[in-house]
Design a protein around this motif. Structure first.
Motif, short mmCIF file in Angstrom:
data_model
loop_
_atom_site.label_atom_id
_atom_site.label_comp_id
_atom_site.label_asym_id
_atom_site.label_seq_id
_atom_site.Cartn_x
_atom_site.Cartn_y
_atom_site.Cartn_z
N GLU A 75 14.56 11.03 -7.89
CA GLU A 75 15.90 10.47 -7.74
C GLU A 75 16.36 10.50 -6.28
O GLU A 75 17.01 9.57 -5.80
N ALA A 76 15.99 11.56 -5.56
CA ALA A 76 16.32 11.64 -4.13
C ALA A 76 15.55 10.59 -3.34
O ALA A 76 16.09 9.98 -2.41
N SER A 125 0.81 -1.22 0.00
CA SER A 125 0.00 0.00 0.00
C SER A 125 0.84 1.27 0.00
O SER A 125 0.36 2.34 -0.37
N ILE A 126 2.12 1.17 0.42
CA ILE A 126 2.98 2.35 0.43
C ILE A 126 4.06 2.26 -0.65
O ILE A 126 5.05 2.99 -0.60
N ALA A 127 3.85 1.35 -1.60
CA ALA A 127 4.81 1.25 -2.71
C ALA A 127 4.93 2.60 -3.42
O ALA A 127 3.93 3.31 -3.58
N TRP A 128 6.12 2.94 -3.84
CA TRP A 128 6.40 4.26 -4.41
C TRP A 128 7.01 4.09 -5.80
O TRP A 128 7.88 3.24 -6.00
N PRO A 129 6.58 4.89 -6.77
CA PRO A 129 7.17 4.78 -8.12
C PRO A 129 8.68 5.01 -8.09
O PRO A 129 9.16 5.90 -7.39
N GLN A 130 9.40 4.21 -8.85
CA GLN A 130 10.85 4.32 -8.89
C GLN A 130 11.30 4.85 -10.25
O GLN A 130 10.64 4.63 -11.27
N PRO A 131 12.43 5.55 -10.28
CA PRO A 131 12.99 5.99 -11.56
C PRO A 131 13.28 4.78 -12.45
O PRO A 131 13.52 3.68 -11.94
N LEU A 144 -1.84 13.52 -6.93
CA LEU A 144 -1.89 12.29 -7.70
C LEU A 144 -0.71 12.25 -8.66
O LEU A 144 -0.48 13.20 -9.41
N ASP A 145 0.03 11.17 -8.63
CA ASP A 145 1.19 10.98 -9.50
C ASP A 145 0.76 10.21 -10.73
O ASP A 145 0.34 9.05 -10.64
N GLY A 159 7.37 9.75 -9.23
CA GLY A 159 8.09 9.40 -8.01
C GLY A 159 8.57 10.58 -7.20
O GLY A 159 9.20 10.39 -6.16
N ASP A 160 8.32 11.81 -7.66
CA ASP A 160 8.68 12.99 -6.87
C ASP A 160 7.72 13.13 -5.70
O ASP A 160 6.55 12.76 -5.79
#
Length: 585
Positions: free
Chosen positions: A215-216, A103-109, A185-186, A164-165
């Motif tokens: 990236e950070a 549920s907390i997965a985050w988009p990666q570069p 919303l991303d 992912g920002d």
């Protein structure tokens, strides 16, 4: 020599030769048997080792396959470094943990973009946001929804093509001292949407901030999952005239020395210190923050964390950042947007928090606070953001006299009593990891254990805040701690219905210097999401500190200003005394 003697000598010689040969053959046979036995033994040992290694490899492969199916990093990946990572999970707990982490997965570069050239990373100075025109000829009304599109660009002005920002958005009115947090919303292509409910008349100004580039965030994710040692702790061991400080943490590599195991026997929460050479593990007398490890990222990565450049920097509007909101349409009356649909818990107006659902907000002065808390026991557990509530109540209500428990300043435990109205306030910090200065070892208590020691009941109030000190650990660590606390809350409510339980969520903070590597808002946001999910469905109230801080006009701080703390406490008391008479209903 006679013929008989000669024959006798020849026979004896043959027998001797035969015996000698037999002994030689026997020696060779014994050597062969010994060698064969040794080879057989070594072969069996090797087979046993291979079998054990094969079983271990198969087990690790099963874990790895399970983890890869979820495309996430779990604690199992660190077992080689930290074999004492924690107690094994039940199938139900493992499933819940997986769902929470998903549920907390985050988009990666995209692959190959890290470590990037700074010029190709997100630059707030080159990025823009645009207010999406309304469907009513640029007319907005109370009850409508405002949408803003954000376009991220890199340092050379090129549009970003992936997400992912971390962005924060706020709609506010300085004149009305009003504000509401936006839902971001991303779209995972360099474009973002921020949506706001329109809740007051008049001017409303949009503010969008880039907290971190994608990236950070990738660097922060690696630090969270791989470097739980970047904040380290120490304990002083003392016996007689001999004393020694040792490094402590939730996880310590065992190849650097013997460990003292301070794992909590009741909850199973792990904690370890390296054992002093000349002292026993029983000689530990305190706990303290040791410090922060430096040089944990490369020079190239450090360029991603420059205050005023790409950390918490506002994004400009392409044209105007302000709209004028008209009174509600006649056909819509005073109907407000659905807070669940908009993920909005409330907003500020004249610096007063107005929740959009649930408890009706009341504002409390010293008289009404006393009325609400008369004959009540108030237990506060957690970090320094909960200690703020204790300090606020003691400062506002003169009748609450703080007892001198000889506790270290800002550490506790603390206690205040109003004997006239029979009010008791207690504050205690949560167990390790806790980054306070120095805490006596005997005062290190886990919240779950403390809750199990409460009688509870209609005159008992419990307030919890536990988040900030977990920002340097993998999310699984926080899930485990909250699971123990949730079980204790359920037990408390089962044996003592009517107990009021309030949970404070995380909040954003200032990120100056290298603070992002240890206390980033990205860490806090992830913890905040986990906390909400863990306590969802329980008979507890969440005080939405995240939105209360994002929506407010004051700068972010790990310890919010008094104006925000007052609203948090008022929200809590509004829940505790919901019937307005001081009774918990």
């Amino acid at each position: 020599m006679t013929l008989f003697s000669l024959q006798r000598w020849q026979i004896i010689s043959k027998i001797t030769c035969t015996v000698t040969m037999f002994r030689s053959v026997l020696k060779y046979i014994l050597s062969f048997v010994t060698l064969f036995g040794l080879i057989f033994l070594l072969r069996n040992i090797t087979i046993g080792q291979n079998f054990r290694m094969s079983a271990l490899y198969e087990f690790q492969n099963r874990i790895q396959s399970s983890n890869q199916s979820r495309s996430r990093l779990t604690l199992h990946d660190n077992h080689t470094l930290y074999p004492h990572w924690g107690q094994p999970l039940s199938p139900e707990e493992e499933l819940e943990e997986g769902d929470l982490l998903d549920s907390i997965a985050w988009p990666q570069p995209p692959p190959g973009s890290a470590p990037p050239n700074l010029s190709r990373t997100s630059d707030p100075a080159h990025s823009l946001f645009t207010i999406v025109p309304s469907k009513n000829e640029q007319r907005w009304y109370v009850g409508d929804q405002l949408e803003v599109q954000v376009h991220l660009h890199d340092f050379e002005g090129r549009p970003k093509r992936y997400g992912g920002d971390l962005l924060l958005a706020r709609l506010h009115s300085p004149k009305c001292k009003a504000g509401v947090a936006g839902q971001v919303l991303d779209h995972k292509n360099g474009l973002y949407s921020a949506r706001f409910p329109l809740l007051w008349e008049g001017s409303a100004q949009v503010a969008v901030t880039m907290v971190h580039s994608s990236e950070a965030v990738a660097v922060l994710r690696r630090l969270r999952d791989k470097r739980p040692d970047r904040v380290f702790f120490v304990s002083l061991f003392r016996q007689g005239n001999h004393s020694q400080k040792m490094v402590c943490n939730m996880y310590l590599p065992q190849d650097k020395g013997p460990l003292c195991n301070y794992t909590d026997l009741h909850s199973g929460e792990p904690w370890y210190c390296y054992k002093p050479k000349m002292l026993s593990c029983d000689a530990r007398i305190n706990h303290a923050k040791g410090g922060y490890l430096k040089n944990i990222i490369t020079k190239k990565e450090a360029l991603l964390f420059k205050s005023g450049v790409n950390v918490k920097v506002p994004i400009r509007a392409s044209t105007s950042d302000t709209i004028n909101v008209l009174p509600p349409r006649k056909e819509s009356g005073s109907q407000k947007p659905d807070p669940v649909k908009l993920a909005t818990s409330g907003y500020y107006y004249q610096d007063s928090w107005r929740p959009l659902g649930g408890v009706t907000m009341r504002h409390f002065d010293k008289t009404s606070i006393t009325q609400c808390l008369t004959k009540k026991l108030v237990y506060m557990y957690g970090d320094s953001t909960m200690r703020q509530w204790f300090e606020y109540l003691v400062a506002v209500v003169p009748e609450l006299k703080e007892f001198n428990l000889q506790s270290p300043k800002k550490v506790g435990p603390f206690m205040a009593v109003d004997s006239t109205h029979n009010i008791l306030l207690k504050y205690r910090c949560h167990g390790p990891p806790i980054r306070f200065s120095t805490v006596t070892a005997s005062e290190l208590r886990y919240i779950a254990n403390e809750l199990d020691g409460l009688a509870g009941g209609p005159n008992t109030v419990v307030a919890l805040s536990i988040w900030s000190h977990f920002s340097t650990f993998p999310a699984e660590v926080y899930v485990r701690r909250l699971r123990h606390i949730r079980k204790a809350v359920v037990r408390l409510l089962d044996r003592a219905p009517g107990t009021a339980v309030v949970v404070r969520t995380a909040n954003p903070q200032a990120l100056e210097g290298d603070a992002s590597l240890y206390n980033s808002d990205w860490f806090s946001l992830q913890l905040d999401a986990v906390l909400r999910a863990v306590f969802k469905g329980l008979d507890v109230m969440l005080v939405d500190a995240w939105q209360m801080c994002v929506a407010h006009r004051q700068p972010h701080n790990v310890h919010p200003p008094t104006a925000i703390v007052k609203n948090m406490v008022d929200m809590t008391l509004s829940y505790v005394c919901r019937d307005g008479t001081g009774k918990i209903v």
